[in-house]
Design an enzyme around this catalytic site. Sequence first.
Site, PDB file in Angstrom:
ATOM      1  N   HIS A  45       7.178   1.925  19.371  1.00 32.74           N
ATOM      2  CA  HIS A  45       6.077   2.382  18.515  1.00 32.74           C
ATOM      3  C   HIS A  45       6.239   3.855  18.146  1.00 32.74           C
ATOM      4  CE1 HIS A  45       1.654   1.363  17.413  1.00 32.74           C
ATOM      5  NE2 HIS A  45       2.173   2.225  16.553  1.00 32.74           N
ATOM      6  N   GLY A  77       0.846  -1.201   0.000  1.00 30.93           N
ATOM      7  CA  GLY A  77       0.000   0.000   0.000  1.00 30.93           C
ATOM      8  C   GLY A  77       0.870   1.236   0.000  1.00 30.93           C
ATOM      9  N   ILE A 126       2.433   2.771   2.500  1.00 29.76           N
ATOM     10  CA  ILE A 126       3.677   2.650   3.249  1.00 29.76           C
ATOM     11  C   ILE A 126       4.616   1.644   2.582  1.00 29.76           C
ATOM     12  CG2 ILE A 126       4.660   1.879   5.456  1.00 29.76           C
ATOM     13  CD1 ILE A 126       2.202   3.154   6.819  1.00 29.76           C
ATOM     14  N   ARG A 143       1.709  -3.824  12.980  1.00 23.96           N
ATOM     15  CA  ARG A 143       1.132  -3.967  14.311  1.00 23.96           C
ATOM     16  C   ARG A 143       1.736  -5.194  14.971  1.00 23.96           C
ATOM     17  NH1 ARG A 143       0.190   0.340  14.388  1.00 23.96           N
ATOM     18  NH2 ARG A 143      -1.752   1.512  14.318  1.00 23.96           N
ATOM     19  N   GLU A 147       1.875  -3.880  23.920  1.00 23.62           N
ATOM     20  CA  GLU A 147       2.538  -2.615  24.246  1.00 23.62           C
ATOM     21  C   GLU A 147       1.917  -1.998  25.498  1.00 23.62           C
ATOM     22  OE1 GLU A 147       2.244  -0.278  20.674  1.00 23.62           O
ATOM     23  OE2 GLU A 147       3.182  -1.842  19.500  1.00 23.62           O
TER      24      GLU A 147
END
Lengths: 311, 370
Positions: free
Chosen positions: A277, A151, A153, A230, A259
């Site tokens: 993150h 996509g 990114i 993720r 996280e």
Amino acid sequence: MESIGVLMTNPMNSYLEQELSKRVNLFRFWKVPEPDRAQFWLRTPPPSAPSSEAPLRARTRPSSTPCRGSRSSPTSASASTRSTSEKGIRVTNTPDVLTDCVADLAIGLMIAVLRRIPECDRYVRAGLWKKGNFRLTTKFSGKRVGIIGLGRIGSAVAKRAEAFSCPIAYHSRTKKADSKYTYYPSVVELASNCDILVVACALTEETRYIVNRDVINALGPKGYLINIGRGSHVDEPELVSALVEGRLGGAGLDVFEKEPHVPEELFKLDNVVLVPHVASATEETRKDMADLVIKNLEAHFSGKHLLTPVV
Amino acid sequence: MEIYIFRVSSSKKNKRLIIFSNNQRPPLILPMASSHTHSPQDPKPLIVIHRIPSFSLTFAHRLIPSFSLFDPLAAAGDADPAAVLRSHAAEARAVLCVGPSPLGKETLDCLPSLEVVVTQCAGTDHIDLSECRRRGIAVANLGDAFSDDVADCAVGLLIDVLRKISASDRFVRAGSWPERGEFSLGVRVDSYADLQLEGKQVGIVGLGSIGSRIADRLIPFGCMISYTSRHKKPNVSYPYYRNIHDLAIKSDILILSCSLTDQTHHIVNKQVLAELGKDGVIINVGRGALINERELVKFLVEGEIGGAGLDVFEDEPNVPKELFGLDNVVLSPHQAVLTPESIKAAQDVVVANLEAFFSNKPLLTPIGWD
């Protein structure tokens, strides 16, 4: 918009908080004392202007959910889009503004892991250089980069990696007709044919644990995993054991399953780079993201089209 | 890391250099010039291995089939290596300079027949180039062998400093994330939010084989490149600045990838650091002495410059301790070239240069005199 109640679930960005509180009646959920939190959702909305003590369930129901959960595709991990859609709740995200930042970090992690830059830095700071030269590292230029999810990114990562003479391949649900990169219909095939595997897809039911034991083994002891997607894209216990046992060459991880908790077994390893993150965590990008959140809210409450709707 | 131990054994007929490695390989036994002159019976051309004790030749096995190697340091034992060199290698036409071993007039004086110096090091600042030139001795460097790795390292350091990769890795490993929440924000690689029309201005000092590779890599990140070098490069479209001051004023990030010469020693001084400014970042993959290190440390400690990514230092392996507590610096132990791929490529160039020289062909990577 002063009378509109907006719930902020957790502290995100002080600029966003400040700008929102100028415009709307902002409820900071994390400031609600723990014992009152269950009650928080159940309270009846006050008849007129809600105060911060008497939150919301809302004069307006949560009608627009700004979310930085979704990075690359219109599905959001943090907001359950199916149920929000059924309830007629609109969802927006902040695409595009963070694409470059995330891609920059992905390349940064690749070089950091292969060339062992954080380990180098630890070595120098610990005074070890005086006792002997640092070990050899691994060349980055020319390594085969495999991207899960081509996509925004994924494409930005590919564009950057090409400048390092890296051959690019990818996996996605369907082959992109206009892409010059090699397509693999399965993640295992992609992992078998690349040196560095990058997770750059959205988290959905289909992509949960897309990097499993088979994929990790296909990547192998000379392979590297970079996760800027993720935490739940990767079977974390499998990843940890592969790293500890040397079945995987190394990893650069921006995201984790639980996280802010990171498996402590990783802290001792020199072939991993662990960042908290931060793929979109730059002053400039967080401001752009905050501005987009505000614009979406303003659009919604003035009856205009949402700028970046998910649902 | 392989460790080599050198020992000279002398039988009545032959003197041999024996190399033991910790890599469980059988020891290498090298025939050495055993008399005062190189044996005319030995058809292999003689190469003098010039090194300081802390560096050794790690690829002798690739040279032995074609060349006769003479290592004065190993051969001398307690004797004076210069005297040994003078007496054993006076007819040598080629020197292989290992690592950053200084090669000056004194060594050259021992080698009256010398025609070529082949270096195994990325830079040539350890070689007295003007003395070589005066004597008509050609010098071959490594050409492009290390350039990709050094450029990768420069980009890696740049992203690390801006996006705080090493610092946030430290934060996570210390277990601080659950306690302290979000890590402090980094800075975008490409552009400022309030200045989105233009990417970050990256100024490259020395647009040679390394500098131009750094530029190529940074273009897709949205960075705007400009440079300074002795001369404006033909066929290069990046803006050229005559001197480092103009470049520093214009740049957000300054990357040093030039060689160390008398002209570039401390090219980054107090004034340049001030011109780069409070948000400026400096990346050094050249040589430590390109920067006045004391001034840089002062600027960093006082917050007068934004950050630094340093692979090289003035007094290696000593690094100023004031830097150890700073989160806006990334420190690397002069490892920009140290990948097995680069080292193999460098060895290939050394062997090819020596083979070319002794077959009367042009050197592959001669350094230009200008």
